[in-house]
Motif scaffolding. Structure first.
Motif, short mmCIF file in Angstrom:
data_model
loop_
_atom_site.label_atom_id
_atom_site.label_comp_id
_atom_site.label_asym_id
_atom_site.label_seq_id
_atom_site.Cartn_x
_atom_site.Cartn_y
_atom_site.Cartn_z
N ALA A 114 -5.45 12.28 -2.48
CA ALA A 114 -6.78 11.73 -2.72
C ALA A 114 -6.70 10.21 -2.87
CB ALA A 114 -7.38 12.35 -3.98
N ALA A 115 -5.71 9.75 -3.64
CA ALA A 115 -5.54 8.31 -3.85
C ALA A 115 -5.25 7.60 -2.53
CB ALA A 115 -4.42 8.05 -4.85
N THR A 116 -4.49 8.26 -1.65
CA THR A 116 -4.18 7.66 -0.35
C THR A 116 -5.45 7.43 0.47
OG1 THR A 116 -1.99 8.70 -0.26
CG2 THR A 116 -2.97 8.03 1.84
N TRP A 117 -6.30 8.46 0.50
CA TRP A 117 -7.54 8.31 1.26
C TRP A 117 -8.49 7.30 0.61
CZ3 TRP A 117 -7.70 9.29 6.07
CH2 TRP A 117 -6.98 10.35 6.62
N PHE A 118 -8.59 7.32 -0.71
CA PHE A 118 -9.43 6.33 -1.40
C PHE A 118 -8.92 4.92 -1.13
CE2 PHE A 118 -10.51 9.73 -4.78
CZ PHE A 118 -11.67 10.08 -4.10
N SER A 119 -7.59 4.77 -1.15
CA SER A 119 -6.99 3.47 -0.92
C SER A 119 -7.26 2.98 0.51
CB SER A 119 -5.48 3.54 -1.17
OG SER A 119 -4.87 2.29 -0.96
N ARG A 120 -7.13 3.89 1.49
CA ARG A 120 -7.41 3.51 2.88
C ARG A 120 -8.87 3.11 3.05
NH1 ARG A 120 -5.05 7.67 7.29
NH2 ARG A 120 -6.35 6.27 8.56
N ALA A 121 -9.75 3.84 2.38
CA ALA A 121 -11.17 3.49 2.46
C ALA A 121 -11.43 2.13 1.83
CB ALA A 121 -12.01 4.56 1.77
N ALA A 122 -10.78 1.88 0.68
CA ALA A 122 -10.96 0.59 -0.01
C ALA A 122 -10.44 -0.56 0.84
CB ALA A 122 -10.25 0.63 -1.36
N GLU A 123 -9.27 -0.35 1.45
CA GLU A 123 -8.69 -1.40 2.29
C GLU A 123 -9.58 -1.71 3.49
OE1 GLU A 123 -4.89 0.16 3.31
OE2 GLU A 123 -4.04 -0.14 1.30
N ALA A 124 -10.34 -0.70 3.93
CA ALA A 124 -11.25 -0.90 5.05
C ALA A 124 -12.60 -1.45 4.61
CB ALA A 124 -11.44 0.41 5.81
N GLY A 125 -12.72 -1.76 3.31
CA GLY A 125 -13.94 -2.37 2.80
C GLY A 125 -14.95 -1.41 2.23
N GLU A 126 -14.55 -0.14 1.99
CA GLU A 126 -15.45 0.85 1.41
C GLU A 126 -15.40 0.75 -0.12
OE1 GLU A 126 -18.15 3.01 0.61
OE2 GLU A 126 -17.78 3.15 2.77
N ALA A 127 -16.49 0.23 -0.70
CA ALA A 127 -16.51 -0.04 -2.14
C ALA A 127 -16.31 1.22 -2.97
CB ALA A 127 -17.82 -0.72 -2.52
N SER A 128 -16.92 2.33 -2.55
CA SER A 128 -16.80 3.56 -3.33
C SER A 128 -15.37 4.09 -3.31
CB SER A 128 -17.76 4.63 -2.79
OG SER A 128 -19.10 4.23 -3.00
N GLY A 129 -14.62 3.77 -2.26
CA GLY A 129 -13.20 4.12 -2.22
C GLY A 129 -12.45 3.40 -3.32
N ALA A 130 -12.75 2.12 -3.48
CA ALA A 130 -12.11 1.34 -4.54
C ALA A 130 -12.51 1.87 -5.91
CB ALA A 130 -12.50 -0.14 -4.41
N TYR A 131 -13.78 2.24 -6.06
CA TYR A 131 -14.23 2.77 -7.35
C TYR A 131 -13.49 4.06 -7.69
CZ TYR A 131 -17.20 4.14 -11.21
OH TYR A 131 -17.63 4.49 -12.46
#
Length: 451
Positions: A114-131
């Motif tokens: 889960a952290a891997t996918w959230f991190s990838r989303a955050a790195e791509a600029g997805e704010a909710s992924g970072a949250y």
């Protein structure tokens, strides 16, 4: 609170995922052939790569008790979602992260993945992924990384500007609660209001909670309900319509008004709010209209509304004049409600069912679960077992009193009755036997000796 936030993240992620026009809910009243035809239609859409159809298919198979089919199509859904995420779709990354984070819907819980996918989303600029990455780190106790991820999320939400209702909602929520940024309740509430004006249902829900509970502002139930009613009227927002319906039907914060309550309840039902559909069914049944209630119960159960799963499970398990018994389907619904959603009521119903068919081990297991989940009737039974020699529990009047007191505090009449009998009948009887009987026997012996 964490559940609400995660739901908001999942809703935001899945709302942006493309899908064909698959029905969100099955026909309220469908015979077996129509239901199977509906499954066939969904299957064709799912095989064509429709994510939404895949999701609807596995959810409905789960409700029908066809676990193997549900698991297979949930796996297919994850495969399609992964393919989409690998192509760079950040919302798919976010949805995958949420599924692995919760371990729901036949997806194995895997916090690292889960952290891997959230991190990838955050790195791509997805704010909710970072949250959500901040949520993962917070759960692990990694405070520095959590703060850093939250701050990154706040920065990304801020960059999306003042015209994005989702971004405004998260900015307002984070400012109101001091997450990823210094606590600024006044500024946060202002942004939540702006997000609600732009159509954010999550902002509306947070503002309702804000005024209802007085979070960063004086408590004002009337203002909360006016806000909710306005949003229901102007936007047709189902969740707020359900809130208003509940208020008018129960008199919470307003003068009770059954007509207005039913009006807003129907709005919420048309918006496919599962809790509203269940409430509609429950009110119809209470009015003696079970035949009209059953389609609503069935619809809410297909949307995995826990109370509807339990009620439909009980109705199918035992049958009625309006519904033919289907024990396999009824038992499947109760198992879903009891095992996956932790329903106390389902645990109690399952315990009683297994008792009735002579399965004591399964019954005892569900009785124990019902006790742990605070079912007063189960506590009454547990207390009684501590007085019965040969039961699976040690003889202990102290434990008996403890369980019955807990049940009485939960307003269970049986526990109250048992306690009264224990105090005013059982204890005096024990005292009489322990102290009175020896005295009586001694007197009789003396009289015989004197005679």
């Amino acid at each position: 609170m964490r559940t609400l936030l995660l739901t908001a993240v999942i809703a935001a992620a899945t709302a942006a995922l493309p899908h064909a026009a698959a029905q969100d809910t099955p026909p309220p009243a469908a015979n077996a052939s129509l239901l199977e035809a509906h499954f066939t239609e969904l299957q064709a859409q799912a095989e064509a790569g429709d994510l939404h159809a895949c999701q609807q298919l596995y959810l409905r198979y789960a409700v029908e008790g066809r676990t193997d089919d549900a698991r297979r199509w949930a796996g297919r859904y994850n495969e399609l979602l992964t393919k989409q995420a690998d192509s760079g779709d950040t919302r798919a990354m976010l949805a995958l992260g949420a599924r692995y984070y919760t371990g729901a819907d036949y997806t194995p819980q895997d916090t690292a993945l889960a952290a891997t996918w959230f991190s990838r989303a955050a790195e791509a600029g997805e704010a909710s992924g970072a949250y959500m990455l901040g949520e993962v780190f917070a759960k692990q106790g990694n405070t520095p990384s959590s703060r850093q991820a939250y701050a990154h999320a706040y920065e990304l939400y801020t960059k999306r500007g003042d015209a994005d209702p989702e971004a405004l909602y998260w900015q307002g929520f984070m400012e109101q609660n001091g997450i990823g940024t210094p606590r600024q309740p006044e500024s946060g509430i202002a942004k939540l209001n702006r997000a609600a004006e732009l159509g954010s249902a999550w902002a509306a829900a947070q503002l309702f909670k804000t005024y209802m509970q007085g979070i960063g502002t004086p408590q004002d139930e009337a203002q909360a309900l006016r806000f909710a009613r306005s949003l229901a009227d102007t936007k047709g927002e189902g969740t707020m319509a359900y809130v208003v319906a509940t208020a008018y039907l129960t008199g919470r914060g307003v003068t009770p008004d059954a007509a207005l309550g039913e009006h807003y309840l129907d709005l919420a039902v048309r918006a496919c709010v599962p809790d509203a559909i269940y409430m509609k069914a429950n009110r119809l049944e209470s009015a003696g209209k079970l035949a009209e209630a059953i389609p609503y119960y069935n619809q809410a159960a297909s949307m995995q509304q826990t109370e509807a799963l339990v009620r439909m499970g009980v109705l199918l398990l035992h049958g009625s004049g309006e519904l033919q018994a289907d024990q396999a389907r009824g038992l499947a619904m109760l198992e879903i409600a009891g095992s996956r959603f932790g329903s106390p009521h389902a645990a109690w119903e399952l315990a009683q069912y297994y008792t009735s068919i002579g399965e004591p081990e399964l019954a005892d297991s569900w009785y124990a679960t019902a006790v742990e989940r605070g079912v007063p009737q189960a506590m009454a039974r547990r207390g009684l077992l501590h007085l019965i020699p040969g039961s699976n529990y040690s003889w202990s009047p102290t434990e008996t009193i403890r369980w019955w007191r807990i049940g009485k505090q939960a307003h269970d009449p049986t526990c109250r009755l048992y306690l009264n009998l224990f105090y005013y009948a059982f204890i005096p009887l024990i005292l009489l036997l322990v102290f009175g009987l020896p005295v009586y026997m001694g007197r009789r012996l003396r009289r015989r000796a004197q005679g």
